[in-house]
Design a protein around this motif. Structure first.
Motif, PDB file in Angstrom:
ATOM      1  N   ARG A   1      -6.109  -3.874 -56.182  1.00 35.00           N
ATOM      2  CA  ARG A   1      -5.434  -4.429 -55.538  1.00 35.00           C
ATOM      3  C   ARG A   1      -5.314  -5.979 -54.861  1.00 35.00           C
ATOM      4  O   ARG A   1      -5.031  -6.080 -53.865  1.00 35.00           O
ATOM      5  CB  ARG A   1      -4.677  -3.403 -53.993  1.00 35.00           C
ATOM      6  CG  ARG A   1      -4.207  -1.614 -54.498  1.00 35.00           C
ATOM      7  CD  ARG A   1      -4.483  -0.333 -53.815  1.00 35.00           C
ATOM      8  NE  ARG A   1      -4.687   0.265 -54.737  1.00 35.00           N
ATOM      9  CZ  ARG A   1      -5.637   1.022 -54.447  1.00 35.00           C
ATOM     10  NH1 ARG A   1      -6.607   0.306 -54.064  1.00 35.00           N
ATOM     11  NH2 ARG A   1      -6.205   2.219 -56.029  1.00 35.00           N
TER      12      ARG A   1
ATOM     13  N   SER B   1      -0.948   4.074 -49.722  1.00 34.66           N
ATOM     14  CA  SER B   1      -1.792   3.052 -51.378  1.00 34.66           C
ATOM     15  C   SER B   1      -1.282   4.123 -52.369  1.00 34.66           C
ATOM     16  O   SER B   1      -0.674   3.712 -53.500  1.00 34.66           O
ATOM     17  CB  SER B   1      -2.602   2.541 -51.003  1.00 34.66           C
ATOM     18  OG  SER B   1      -2.459   1.347 -52.141  1.00 34.66           O
TER      19      SER B   1
ATOM     20  N   ASP C   1      -7.815   6.279 -41.240  1.00 38.15           N
ATOM     21  CA  ASP C   1      -8.370   6.659 -42.675  1.00 38.15           C
ATOM     22  C   ASP C   1      -9.609   7.412 -43.407  1.00 38.15           C
ATOM     23  O   ASP C   1     -11.172   7.529 -42.380  1.00 38.15           O
ATOM     24  CB  ASP C   1      -8.564   4.862 -43.832  1.00 38.15           C
ATOM     25  CG  ASP C   1      -8.552   5.118 -45.022  1.00 38.15           C
ATOM     26  OD1 ASP C   1      -7.861   6.375 -45.208  1.00 38.15           O
ATOM     27  OD2 ASP C   1      -8.572   4.133 -45.405  1.00 38.15           O
TER      28      ASP C   1
HETATM   29  O1  LIG Z   1      -6.013  -0.288 -51.006  1.00 36.64           O
HETATM   30  C1  LIG Z   1      -6.706  -0.639 -50.973  1.00 36.64           C
HETATM   31  O2  LIG Z   1      -7.639  -1.019 -52.123  1.00 36.64           O
HETATM   32  C2  LIG Z   1      -8.032  -1.308 -49.909  1.00 36.64           C
HETATM   33  C3  LIG Z   1      -9.388  -1.681 -50.084  1.00 36.64           C
HETATM   34  C4  LIG Z   1     -10.513  -2.437 -49.109  1.00 36.64           C
HETATM   35  C5  LIG Z   1     -10.146  -2.186 -48.101  1.00 36.64           C
HETATM   36  C6  LIG Z   1      -7.972  -1.804 -47.649  1.00 36.64           C
HETATM   37  C7  LIG Z   1      -7.749  -0.785 -48.352  1.00 36.64           C
HETATM   38  N1  LIG Z   1      -6.974   0.099 -48.678  1.00 36.64           N
HETATM   39  C8  LIG Z   1      -6.387   0.132 -47.100  1.00 36.64           C
HETATM   40  C9  LIG Z   1      -4.675   0.276 -46.958  1.00 36.64           C
HETATM   41  O3  LIG Z   1      -4.310   0.554 -45.524  1.00 36.64           O
HETATM   42  C10 LIG Z   1      -4.645   1.992 -47.560  1.00 36.64           C
HETATM   43  O4  LIG Z   1      -3.549   2.624 -46.986  1.00 36.64           O
HETATM   44  C11 LIG Z   1      -5.484   3.059 -47.159  1.00 36.64           C
HETATM   45  O5  LIG Z   1      -6.614   2.932 -47.282  1.00 36.64           O
HETATM   46  C12 LIG Z   1      -4.820   4.369 -47.730  1.00 36.64           C
HETATM   47  O6  LIG Z   1      -5.145   4.252 -49.234  1.00 36.64           O
HETATM   48  P1  LIG Z   1      -5.083   5.872 -49.285  1.00 36.64           P
HETATM   49  O7  LIG Z   1      -5.906   6.844 -49.774  1.00 36.64           O
HETATM   50  O8  LIG Z   1      -5.059   5.373 -51.198  1.00 36.64           O
HETATM   51  O9  LIG Z   1      -3.549   5.839 -49.250  1.00 36.64           O
END
Ligand SMILES: O=C(O)c1ccccc1NCC(=O)[C@H](O)[C@H](O)COP(=O)(O)O
Length: 206
Positions: free
Chosen positions: A35, A181, A127
């Motif tokens: 992303r 995300s 997280d």
């Molecule tokens: O989203 C990513 O790919 C990412 C990569 C590296 C560091 C942080 C990242 N995301 C941070 C966020 O705030 C996401 O929303 C959070 O990790 C929750 O993700 P999910 O479990 O997929 O909803």
């Protein structure tokens, strides 16, 4: 009303989608990730969002503090999210340069949040811990390990959230905000409109 962040936005069309769904903030990832956005793309997204009153959050992992400051200024970030092993000193440095800081803590057990108050961040993102990736894994963490933080006004909960479980997370933590995300995607880096709309509605208790 709970603050709702949709993270991992990679295009103007997905930013528009999240804004129309009623998200309060979108996250732009400036770190290793499917992303990840370029500075140029981030500027395009920011330009579109100015009239829409949606906050822009920049996500960084162990980035040099001055790079964070420069990107924040160039893009016009409202909040910087530190998703690596950044220290309380780094948080203080960035706050001293006028930035609002959200420190992410990846929860493995109760010890993962023990130093939370040492950071002095404006907000904390909870997280899941994963060996696989720093964030965006879609994995939930053991909420009971962070139960002591429920009701705190500076907590944003994430980790495997979607329309299906966000109301339960809000009831459990009574947090300032929620964030999701990968659970809102049709493929890595591409949001699914229906999932985003349903997530925001469920977070609002609709
Ligand atoms: O989203 C990513 O790919 C990412 C990569 C590296 C560091 C942080 C990242 N995301 C941070 C966020 O705030 C996401 O929303 C959070 O990790 C929750 O993700 P999910 O479990 O997929 O909803």
């Amino acid at each position: 009303m709970v603050f709702v962040k949709v993270c991992g936005i990679t295009s103007v069309s997905d930013a528009r989608l999240a804004a129309r769904a009623g998200a309060d903030a979108i996250g732009l990832v400036f770190a290793e990730s499917p992303r990840r956005v370029t500075l140029r793309r981030a500027r395009e997204i920011a330009e579109y969002l100015i009239p829409d009153n949606v906050r822009l959050v920049g996500v960084f992992v162990n980035e040099a503090p001055d790079v964070v400051v420069n990107i924040a200024r160039e893009v016009g970030l409202d909040l910087v999210q530190l998703h690596g092993d950044e220290s309380p000193e780094t948080v203080a440095y960035l706050k001293g340069r006028g930035l609002r800081v959200m420190k992410a803590l990846r929860v493995r057990d109760e010890g993962s949040i023990a130093r939370l108050d040492d950071y002095g961040a404006d907000l904390f993102l909870l997280d899941a811990f994963s060996e696989r990736a720093r964030g965006g894994t879609g994995e939930p963490f053991d909420w009971s390990a962070a139960k002591g933080l429920s009701g705190r006004a500076n907590i944003v909960v994430s980790g495997g959230l979607s329309a299906e479980n966000v109301a339960e997370a809000i009831e459990f933590f009574r947090p300032y905000g929620v964030d999701a995300s990968s659970g809102l995607e049709e493929s890595p880096g591409v949001k699914d409109g229906e999932k985003v709309r349903r997530f925001v509605s469920a977070a609002r208790g609709e």
